[in-house]
Every structure is written in structure tokens, then in C-alpha cells.
Design a protein around this motif. Structure first.
Motif, mmCIF file in Angstrom:
data_model
loop_
_atom_site.group_PDB
_atom_site.id
_atom_site.type_symbol
_atom_site.label_atom_id
_atom_site.label_comp_id
_atom_site.label_asym_id
_atom_site.label_seq_id
_atom_site.Cartn_x
_atom_site.Cartn_y
_atom_site.Cartn_z
ATOM 1 N N GLY A 100 0.834 -1.196 0.000
ATOM 2 C CA GLY A 100 0.000 0.000 0.000
ATOM 3 C C GLY A 100 0.868 1.244 0.000
ATOM 4 N N SER A 101 0.301 2.352 -0.502
ATOM 5 C CA SER A 101 1.113 3.575 -0.495
ATOM 6 C C SER A 101 1.271 4.100 0.928
ATOM 7 C CB SER A 101 0.555 4.631 -1.443
ATOM 8 O OG SER A 101 -0.789 4.905 -1.170
ATOM 9 N N TYR A 203 -4.908 9.175 -6.544
ATOM 10 C CA TYR A 203 -6.081 9.222 -7.434
ATOM 11 C C TYR A 203 -5.735 9.707 -8.837
ATOM 12 C CZ TYR A 203 -8.239 8.610 -2.935
ATOM 13 O OH TYR A 203 -8.567 8.108 -1.706
ATOM 14 N N SER A 230 -4.618 0.723 -5.168
ATOM 15 C CA SER A 230 -5.852 0.551 -4.378
ATOM 16 C C SER A 230 -7.075 1.207 -4.996
ATOM 17 C CB SER A 230 -5.679 1.153 -2.982
ATOM 18 O OG SER A 230 -4.702 0.467 -2.262
HETATM 19 N N1 PMP Z 1 -2.931 8.542 -0.239
HETATM 20 C C1 PMP Z 1 -4.180 9.006 -0.321
HETATM 21 C C2 PMP Z 1 -4.392 10.437 -0.709
HETATM 22 C C3 PMP Z 1 -5.259 8.169 -0.041
HETATM 23 O O1 PMP Z 1 -6.499 8.657 -0.090
HETATM 24 C C4 PMP Z 1 -5.016 6.825 0.325
HETATM 25 C C5 PMP Z 1 -6.136 5.860 0.636
HETATM 26 N N2 PMP Z 1 -7.235 6.363 1.248
HETATM 27 C C6 PMP Z 1 -3.686 6.400 0.397
HETATM 28 C C7 PMP Z 1 -2.680 7.280 0.113
HETATM 29 C C8 PMP Z 1 -3.300 5.035 0.869
HETATM 30 O O2 PMP Z 1 -3.814 4.023 0.164
HETATM 31 P P1 PMP Z 1 -3.128 2.600 0.078
HETATM 32 O O3 PMP Z 1 -2.287 2.386 1.309
HETATM 33 O O4 PMP Z 1 -4.260 1.661 -0.015
HETATM 34 O O5 PMP Z 1 -2.263 2.649 -1.148
#
Ligand code: PMP
Length: 369
Positions: A100-101, A203, A230
Motif C-alpha cells: 500500500g502507499s 487518485y 488501491s
Molecule cells: N494517499 C491518499 C491520498 C489516499 O487517499 C489513500 C487511501 N485512502 C492512500 C494514500 C493510501 O492508500 P493505500 O495504502 O491503499 O495505497
């Protein structure tokens, strides 16, 4: 009474900067219409599911061995995808991946933040930025977005010049408000920043804006672009985030990443999902069309809607946003109270889900605004 249940967090020798803080906690409720965490509403195709199952099955034959610590094959695939999507050629050395980020952001703060250092963000923005700062003992500094939630570049440059944070977060498109910033605006921010600028592009696939990967070569010591599978990739459950930056920044992250952080199963599943990128990302156009419809219908019903370049919209103005959030839930629709007075955020879902949301919205418009 289960063992140890007589004490609470307050009884623990917790680090001072974590005392009294709250954990990230978007409600995970079983309701008919779930539009609260900006997921892609389209489930994976049967072909993608079959490919993931087969790839994970083959990877399972290697479960007695540690995975490729450097995830080279996956990073090559991500570099190829991002190069094609942005028009900036990236090599495997430019890309790093994690669970995940959020983990990407955490590794960045472990390497470039920490005790005695500060990270600055423009609020309201993604709520995990301050939480990850706290977790890495990085001082969190807030600057403000304008009343319409846009980012005033002159103001941003002024704040950065005056406060000189080691890390600047810029979320584009911004969660939870929706709009993006241009690369010209970003260039002014990066120019002013003394340290790292993390452009959180979770996004990006929903936006017309050009990616900040274009700025990496111009500012190789500063620009990091964070991305995720994601959202547009419909892979939230698979947990795969990545970044693009100069190879030196990727090297720096090797000092803080845990060895073998990406399981062999995650790597195999993410590569399979990437093989179906065209088909998955084909759904993005439908989500954008639905976003336009939802915005138009909300406005027709009397709501104010903040401009969005993403797969969600922030809207209001509610007399009592938390009470209205509960009324949506009572009607079977889970959306998000992001703590912005008079506003709620809704993720764009499937046509039927959006219709259900709009039905409740029209009802509440007569009583709650
Ligand atoms: N950055 C932003 C701006 C997000 O809205 C989200 C998820 N809500 C994430 C990062 C993290 O997402 P993920 O860890 O699933 O990559």
C-alpha cells in the motif's frame, strides 16, 4: 476477564507524542451501500481472478523461500505501466513498491523525517499524513488550503519558505476535497522546499492533470511521486503501493525497508493484476461519467459540491454534518464524515449504489441543509 485487560493504553510507557492520539478508523460496517473509502466499485473480472489464482498458485510452490527482496519483476512492470501512463520514461531503478502507499509514505518518513525533523501538509488533506508523521516521530506542521479547498501557490511557497520543513506533502488530486494542482504550481512549491516533496497521486488515474513524474529529473533530490493500486486499479485488498523518484531516493529507502516486506503472494498477485490494467482502467471512464452525474444531481437537489478530479466528491452544506452522516447510514448508505464542518464525502460507486445515495440525498436536502 481475559489476561491483561485491567490496564489501558494510558498505563503503558508509550512515546509522549503518541499519547492521546487516535488511530485511523474509517468505519467498516456491513450495510447495503458502501461509499466511504474511495475504492473502485467494479469487482475484478473473471479473467483477472483466474490469472491471480493461477499466479498465486505457482508462487505457492516457492513459499518455503523468501521472496525477491527487491521485487525487481514487479517494479519493472510498474515502471512500464507508469512510463506508458505518463509519457515519462522510468526505469526499474526509479520505482519502489510496498504494501500500500501508506507503507511507501511510512518508509519515506522513516528515511527523511524522524526526531528533530518536520513534515508540512496543506489541510484538509489525507488524514494518514499526520498519523504517519506521529508514528515516525516527525513533527507535523499544518498550513491551510483556501476557503474553496484549492491550494494557493503563493501562500504555499510563503509557508514553506518561512517554516522550512524537511518534508512537504502535496496530495493531487487532494483527498478529501477532490481537486488537483498543476505541475507549474508544483514546480514553485518544489523550488521553495528545502527537502523532500512527496506528491501523493493516489487518485491520479481519475485526473486529467499531468503526473508530477515529469519533475523528477528536474529536481532529483526532492521530488517523490507516490502511487497506489488501491483506487483505479481496483486492488485495495491486494495492498500494493509504489513510488517514482530518482534512483538515489530508492536507494535511501533500502536503509529503512524491512527485508522481504512484499510477500511472494503479493508480488505474484500484483503482477497478474497489472497484466489486466487496460481492462481494469477501462472502468475509470465509467466512474468519471458517474461522478459527473452525481455532481449534477446533487447540485440540482440544492447541495454545494466541491470540484473533483477524483473518484469521490465533497459536498454540503449540512447544518449538522455528523447527524446527516448518521441519517445516510440509517438509510443503508455509508459515506464519510471527514471532520470538515458542514461537509460529507461520498465515493462514486456503481450506478445502483449512486442512485441509492442520490435518493437519500434528495430526501435530506429538504431537511438537513
Ligand atoms: N494517499 C491518499 C491520498 C489516499 O487517499 C489513500 C487511501 N485512502 C492512500 C494514500 C493510501 O492508500 P493505500 O495504502 O491503499 O495505497
Amino acid at each position: 476477564q481475559i489476561p491483561g485487560a485491567r490496564i489501558t493504553v494510558d498505563d503503558l510507557p508509550l512515546r509522549d507524542n503518541l499519547r492521546g492520539k487516535s488511530a485511523y478508523g474509517a468505519p467498516q460496517l456491513k450495510v447495503p451501500v458502501v461509499l466511504n473509502t474511495n475504492e473502485n466499485p467494479h469487482p475484478p473480472s473473471p479473467e483477472l481472478i483466474a490469472d491471480v489464482a493461477e499466479s498465486v498458485g505457482a508462487a505457492a510452490a516457492e513459499l518455503h523461500r523468501y521472496p525477491d527482496r527487491d521485487a525487481v519483476a514487479l517494479r519493472s512492470d510498474l515502471a512500464a505501466y507508469l512510463s506508458a501512463a505518463t509519457g515519462t520514461h522510468l526505469g526499474v531503478e526509479n520505482v519502489w513498491a510496498a504494501n500500500g502507499s501508506n507503507e511507501i509514505l511510512q518508509q519515506l518518513l522513516q528515511a527523511f523525517g524522524g526526531l528533530g525533523r518536520a513534515a508540512l501538509g496543506f489541510v484538509p488533506s489525507y488524514s494518514m499524513h499526520p498519523i504517519i508523521s506521529d508514528g515516525t516521530d516527525t513533527t507535523w506542521l499544518e498550513a491551510k488550503r483556501s476557503a474553496d479547498f484549492s491550494l494557493d501557490i503563493d501562500y504555499a511557497v510563503g509557508e514553506i519558505s518561512a517554516r522550512r520543513p524537511d518534508i512537504v506533502f502535496v496530495t493531487s488530486p487532494n483527498n478529501p476535497t477532490g481537486a488537483s494542482i498543476s505541475n507549474d504550481g508544483l514546480r514553485a512549491i518544489v523550488d521553495a522546499a528545502p527537502g523532500i516533496v512527496i506528491v501523493d497521486e493516489a487518485y491520479a488515474e481519475f485526473s486529467e492533470q499531468r503526473s508530477a513524474v515529469e519533475l523528477i529529473d528536474e529536481f532529483p533530490t526532492k521530488v517523490v511521486v507516490s502511487r497506489t493500486m488501491s483506487k483505479a486499479f481496483a486492488f485495495a485488498g491486494g495492498r500494493l503501493g509504489y513510488l517514482a523518484a530518482s534512483p538515489a531516493i530508492v536507494d535511501a529507502l533500502q536503509l529503512v525497508r524491512l527485508p522481504y516486506h512484499l510477500s511472494v503472494l503479493t508480488q505474484a498477485a500484483a503482477r497478474a493484476a497489472l497484466r489486466h490494467a487496460d481492462e481494469t482502467l477501462g472502468g475509470v471512464a465509467k466512474i468519471i461519467a458517474e461522478r459527473k452525474r452525481v455532481v449534477a444531481e446533487l447540485e440540482k437537489a440544492g447541495f454545494d459540491v466541491v470540484d473533483s478530479d477524483a473518484n469521490f466528491v465533497l459536498f454540503g452544506r449540512f447544518a449538522d454534518a455528523p447527524a446527516s452522516w448518521q441519517r445516510y447510514l440509517d438509510n443503508g448508505v455509508l459515506i464519510r464524515d471527514v471532520g470538515i464542518p458542514a461537509h460529507l464525502r461520498v465515493t462514486i460507486g456503481l450506478v445502483d449504489e449512486n442512485d441509492a445515495f442520490l435518493d437519500v440525498s434528495r430526501k435530506l436536502a429538504t431537511t438537513d441543509l
